[in-house]
Design an enzyme around this catalytic site. Structure first.
Site, short mmCIF file in Angstrom:
data_model
loop_
_atom_site.label_atom_id
_atom_site.label_comp_id
_atom_site.label_asym_id
_atom_site.label_seq_id
_atom_site.Cartn_x
_atom_site.Cartn_y
_atom_site.Cartn_z
CB SER A 32 -0.91 -0.01 1.22
OG SER A 32 -1.81 -1.10 1.17
CG ASP A 71 5.67 -6.48 -4.75
OD1 ASP A 71 4.98 -6.73 -3.75
OD2 ASP A 71 5.99 -5.33 -5.08
CG HIS A 108 8.82 0.76 -2.11
ND1 HIS A 108 9.28 0.24 -3.30
CD2 HIS A 108 7.52 0.40 -2.01
CE1 HIS A 108 8.30 -0.44 -3.88
NE2 HIS A 108 7.22 -0.33 -3.14
CB THR A 114 -7.09 48.81 2.17
OG1 THR A 114 -7.59 50.15 2.03
CG2 THR A 114 -8.14 47.93 2.85
N GLY A 163 -0.01 46.54 1.42
CA GLY A 163 -0.33 47.35 0.24
C GLY A 163 -0.09 48.82 0.47
#
Length: 586
Positions: free
Chosen positions: A55, A111, A224, A513, A570
């Site tokens: 997995s 595997d 892996h 702002t 800003g």
């Protein structure tokens, strides 16, 4: 590496992930005891393709189970092969075996041994079964691979897809096995990563654990956490260049596993190892495609880019190239890859018809009528204007690190980069031509075009609206004949622009702002006609945003500490620009 996980029990994680497969695809079932996801029985019998492995490689392999792809997938624990008994149960009890079973497995010792043992047991039970081992990783050369050979990585999914599609057509096990083997022999892959991964349930990495440095990439890293073939410091183009050379350089006798000529038809797979953003994957895929064509003369007839085989949340990608060869059947290898598959992990959604209708051009050429800009008849000294503007832009660019730092505290960190991008674009435009328009509105039009093209986000939109309205403000006052502009005319145009901006944002002084710097600049210039006083007012307004609670913008949503001690990014950036502008005007 990231060692934080939502589910830290690896056994619980694997079981629930397998259960989820059946809840997102109702044609599937799960044997949790043996960790097998499989297709529910159907009336039509076909060769069953079985695959699997450890997995952690999702969507491989459980999410590839579905009509047109796998019949069953066997899952081990994270990064560990399933046991032979799990695989045997899948073959004997969970998939249709009337027409035979093909097992596709990646070339990893565990595997190969466990799936191989299960295959032999199934044969001993009288089941017709074949096995294909995929070893496509060019990161492992002949010398290093030795008798073990190359590892299997993302090219495996192309083998599975071809085999699954052929099986769905009712082909025999003999043909399905042969085509799977043929596909495996004609695919080559390589991966690269910026970091190793942490497996849930394992000890947390210590500070001394070796990992890649911030500027390093590992070429050939396995899925892996296996060591790669080399570490290097490189940008993306250099990294892709190395990866493609390992895959395609026929002079590299250690790695020349597949010969791809310029006229060969190929399929390209650019695979996300799990932790790369979709945005970056787009850039990576584009770089790979560009270099394949320009350096190697290879132009794939299909491009798959997405997440097919991962290494948990690996911060890396892999490249796979499949050379399309004759199948000897009435269906081509490309047809098999284009065939539909009802599997949630298979994400190739572009039809063969659409690919066939494609053209070499990837950009849309447009023509538009050019509207001749109307002068304002207000004249200025373009040399002085250019000098002052450059001084302001240079000061803004120098302030970018501070603007970015402030915005990282109170916003999303992009304000400084956006302002710098706009400033760089304007400087480039100013230096492109020695002669600038002397008409104020025409001069502003050129600056505005750069802002609209180079600046995005909220700041870009605000500045573009303001500058467009500013040019309009001059045209509203346009005299019948050319007239020298004055601070009072500038102030009137600025007032018009400020009013226009108010139609698109409710921001007022005190909302934290850029208006906190812009408004006092405009008002002071209007009242005094003195640029120096206006600049000082803007600076004071920007500094006054320290400790001010935001009423607008993303800062409203940002929690945490520190915002009280920094100005609005800003407002600060604008005041720095205005101070530089004032210095340039003398």
């Amino acid at each position: 590496m990231s060692a934080k996980h939502f589910i830290t029990d690896p056994n619980h994680l694997v079981r629930t992930a397998l259960e989820a497969c059946t809840r997102t695809n109702p044609s599937l079932a799960v044997d949790l005891d043996n960790k097998v996801v499989y297709r529910k029985p159907s009336q039509q019998s076909t060769v069953s393709i079985v695959s699997g492995g450890g997995s952690g490689h999702e969507p491989s392999f459980a999410s590839f189970v579905g009509d047109g792809l796998l019949a069953g997938a066997v899952a081990g624990t994270i990064f560990a092969s399933p046991a032979a008994e799990q695989v045997r149960r899948a073959i004997l009890d969970r998939v249709d075996r009337k027409k035979g079973v093909l097992v596709v497995v990646m070339n990893y010792t565990g595997d190969v041994l466990n799936f191989g043992m299960a295959v032999e047991k199934a044969r001993a039970s009288g089941i017709e079964v074949e096995m294909v081992i995929v070893g496509d990783d060019a990161g492992v050369g002949r010398e290093r691979g030795g008798k073990v050979g190359r590892r299997g990585i993302a090219g495996t999914v192309l083998v599975q897809k071809a085999a699954g599609a052929l099986a769905a057509r009712g082909a025999s096990l003999k043909d399905v096995h042969r085509i799977a083997q043929l596909t495996a022999e004609n695919v080559v892959s390589i991966g690269a990563s910026l970091s190793h991964v942490h497996v849930p349930g394992r000890d947390l990495p210590s500070a001394n654990d070796e990992d890649l440095k911030i500027d390093e990439v590992e070429i050939g890293m396995g899925i892996h956490n296996e060591e790669g073939s080399e570490k290097m410091t490189s940008d993306l183009p250099g990294m892709v260049n190395t990866m493609l050379a390992h895959m395609l350089d026929s002079q590299d006798k250690d790695r020349a596993f597949l010969s791809v000529r310029r006229n060969d038809e190929t399929v390209l797979l650019v695979n996300n190892l799990g932790g790369v953003s979709l945005l970056e994957m787009g850039g990576i895929a584009n770089e790979v495609i560009e270099q394949l064509g320009s350096v190697w003369g290879v132009k794939p007839v299909r491009v798959l880019s997405g997440t097919y085989m991962t290494s948990l949340n690996g911060l890396g990608f892999s490249i796979s190239l499949l050379r399309l060869v004759d199948t000897g059947l009435d269906v081509s290898m490309l047809d098999l890859l284009d065939a539909p598959a009802e599997a949630t992990g298979w994400s190739a959604s572009i039809s063969a018809k659409t690919w066939g209708n494609g053209s070499e051009s990837t950009t849309w050429e447009t023509t538009s009528e050019t509207v001749e800009a109307k002068p304002s008849n207000f004249e200025m000294d373009p040399t002085l204007a250019k000098k002052a503007l450059i001084r302001g832009l240079d000061r803004l660019i120098a302030a970018e690190p501070d603007v970015t730092r402030y915005d990282t505290i109170v916003g999303d960190g992009d304000c400084g980069i956006g302002l710098k991008r706009g400033a760089d674009g304007i400087l480039k435009q100013l230096n492109k031509t020695s002669k600038q328009p002397s008409d104020v509105a025409l001069f502003l039009d050129k600056i505005t075009q750069v802002v609209e093209t180079n600046m995005d986000g909220t700041s870009g939109a605000l500045y573009a609206i303001f500058l467009n309205a500013l040019a309009h403000g001059f045209r509203l006052q346009s005299p019948s004949s050319p007239t020298q502009v004055t601070p009072q005319i500038w102030a009137q145009a600025l007032q018009t622009s400020l009013k226009a901006l108010g139609r698109y944002t409710p921001a007022k002084p005190g909302d934290r702002t850029l208006i906190d710097a812009l408004h006092p600049f405009v008002e002071t210039l209007s009242r005094t006609g003195n640029v120096k006083s206006a600049v000082e007012a803007a600076d004071a307004g920007a500094k006054g945003t320290k400790g001010m609670k935001a009423s607008l913008g993303r800062t409203v949503y940002v929690g945490g500490e520190g915002w009280q001690g920094v100005p609005d990014p800003g407002a600060y950036g604008l005041s720095e620009f205005l101070m530089g502008l004032g210095e340039g005007l003398g």
